[in-house]
Design a protein around this motif. Structure first.
Motif, mmCIF file in Angstrom:
data_model
loop_
_atom_site.group_PDB
_atom_site.id
_atom_site.type_symbol
_atom_site.label_atom_id
_atom_site.label_comp_id
_atom_site.label_asym_id
_atom_site.label_seq_id
_atom_site.Cartn_x
_atom_site.Cartn_y
_atom_site.Cartn_z
ATOM 1 N N TYR A 231 -15.208 53.759 -7.360
ATOM 2 C CA TYR A 231 -14.108 53.004 -7.952
ATOM 3 C C TYR A 231 -13.970 51.643 -7.277
ATOM 4 O O TYR A 231 -14.288 51.487 -6.090
ATOM 5 C CB TYR A 231 -12.792 53.774 -7.830
ATOM 6 N N ALA A 232 -13.448 50.679 -8.028
ATOM 7 C CA ALA A 232 -13.313 49.316 -7.508
ATOM 8 C C ALA A 232 -11.930 49.043 -6.937
ATOM 9 O O ALA A 232 -11.787 48.268 -5.998
ATOM 10 C CB ALA A 232 -13.625 48.292 -8.602
ATOM 11 N N THR A 233 -10.892 49.664 -7.509
ATOM 12 C CA THR A 233 -9.523 49.347 -7.102
ATOM 13 C C THR A 233 -8.760 50.588 -6.669
ATOM 14 O O THR A 233 -9.139 51.731 -6.999
ATOM 15 C CB THR A 233 -8.738 48.672 -8.251
ATOM 16 N N ILE A 234 -7.659 50.362 -5.958
ATOM 17 C CA ILE A 234 -6.788 51.454 -5.548
ATOM 18 C C ILE A 234 -6.200 52.142 -6.766
ATOM 19 O O ILE A 234 -6.068 53.371 -6.810
ATOM 20 C CB ILE A 234 -5.663 50.933 -4.628
ATOM 21 N N GLU A 235 -5.841 51.375 -7.790
ATOM 22 C CA GLU A 235 -5.278 51.967 -9.005
ATOM 23 C C GLU A 235 -6.270 52.949 -9.638
ATOM 24 O O GLU A 235 -5.903 54.064 -10.017
ATOM 25 C CB GLU A 235 -4.919 50.878 -10.010
ATOM 26 N N GLU A 236 -7.533 52.531 -9.758
ATOM 27 C CA GLU A 236 -8.551 53.425 -10.315
ATOM 28 C C GLU A 236 -8.687 54.678 -9.456
ATOM 29 O O GLU A 236 -8.793 55.793 -9.969
ATOM 30 C CB GLU A 236 -9.896 52.702 -10.394
#
Length: 385
Positions: A231-236
């Motif tokens: 994953y690229a982001t904390i949200e993902e």
């Protein structure tokens, strides 16, 4: 007009502390070493903080200027300031300290009696105390004695997510709505400044560890697990049900240690954990897992966000298996662009995992928990496949 110096003119310096000080009526002088940034601040003299959340709004910050943090202008600014803050990172405090020391010398020579308070707003335990020690190392004994009654060094706990989101207008910065800035009220010299958004507190250690064991522990866990899953982001990452469950339970395990240590109300603390999980899910903040996971060796230190909450829970005889997974995931953080990650992976390869973990964490081979960390390293790799 009262003046404040904010060492560090990056996103946190501008989007959090500098903004709070400006809103409180201070003329904010940013001190940094990036000449292009200093030039832009002095040309534009203002910027906008974009609250990027469900309650989005803009805050205009005006009448700001900038100086090179090692310049005579910075020393002169210290002689006039009522408050000095930093947001530079713990490793950079040693470069800030000499300028503050020179300013204190100048204040003493000019017989400035007005109190000065210095607050390091960094992610770390007792950052201001660390800065004070560095400043005092640059003062002679007589000036140290003078500083004890004229310069305060209150420790602080700070909490706001300020991701490096690109804004079209130079200097503008995007931040989440939520923030906390808690400061040790007993360490101020003179009257405590009335700054809306800065909360003087009695038991700062509890606030520091609450933030470190909750936001920082959860953030790091989400970042390292998310990185392992691509994953690229904390949200993902946090929207992955498996990662969400591990992050939540890791924070609850660290939270139970805090409840035992400081007598926190369990219901209130678990509600605080839920609030942080919602912050991680903020769709407007594209916070990069690589940024949150950077400097893994610092985060694996005995007094930081992974080992310390695990050892605290263990010390009270509480469960800590999800915190072990956090540590195991951190040991897998492989980023060729991060010097600490490169060093960590190299040490694991050359020394072996057991010797490397002992080197990073200080946990020795006679402690059973070392074997548990080694097992967690293997277990987390299987979990994320």
């Amino acid at each position: 007009m009262k003046e404040a110096i904010q060492f560090g003119a990056g996103n946190i310096g501008r989007g959090f502390i500098g903004g709070v000080l400006s809103e409180a009526g201070y003329k904010v002088i940013f001190a940094d070493v990036v000449e292009d940034l200093l030039k832009t601040i002095n040309e534009r003299k203002s910027y906008t903080i974009h609250i990027t959340d469900t309650n989005s709004r803009d805050i205009k910050i005006s009448d700001v200027c900038a100086v090179n943090s090692g310049s005579p202008e910075a020393v002169e600014a210290v002689t006039r300031a009522e408050i000095i803050t930093t947001a530079v990172g713990l490793r950079i405090l040693k470069f800030v300290a000499p300028t503050i020391a020179k300013g204190i010398n100048a204040r003493k020579a000019a017989r400035v009696e007005a109190p000065l308070n210095v607050i390091a707003c960094e992610n770390g335990l007792k950052a201001t105390s660390q800065l004070k020690e560095l400043v005092y190392a640059n003062l002679d004994y007589e000036t140290q004695q003078w500083a004890k009654t004229h310069v305060g060094f209150p420790d602080a706990a700070v909490d706001r997510i300020v991701p490096p989101i690109h804004c079209e207008v130079p200097l503008d910065v995007a931040v989440e709505e939520y923030f906390e800035w808690d400061v040790d009220k007993s360490a101020f010299v003179g009257e405590i400044p009335a700054i809306n958004g800065m909360t003087p507190v009695d038991n700062l250690e509890a606030y520091i560890e609450r933030k470190l064991f909750t936001l920082n522990t959860g953030h790091a866990t989400a970042a390292y697990l998310g990185r392992m899953k691509g994953y690229a982001t904390i949200e993902e990452s946090i929207n992955d049900k498996q990662i969400y469950a591990i992050v939540k339970e890791a924070m609850q395990q660290s939270g139970m240690g805090l409840i035992k240590k400081f007598g926190f109300d369990k219901e209130k603390h678990f509600a605080y954990i839920e609030k942080i999980l919602r912050r991680f899910q903020n769709p407007y903040l594209k916070d990069d897992v690589t940024r949150i996971g950077r400097e893994p060796l610092r985060k694996l230190a005995a007094n930081d966000r992974l080992i310390m909450p695990m050892m605290t829970a263990k010390g009270f005889g509480l469960p800590y298996d999800k915190l072990l997974l956090s540590i195991g995931a951190a040991l897998h953080f492989n980023n060729p662009e991060d010097p600490q990650s490169v060093e960590m992976i190299k040490n694991i390869s050359e020394l072996g995992l057991q010797a490397a973990v002992t080197k990073f964490t200080g946990i020795t081979t006679d402690e059973p928990v070392l074997g548990e960390i080694l097992a967690a390293y293997d277990k987390v790799e299987k979990l994320v496949k």
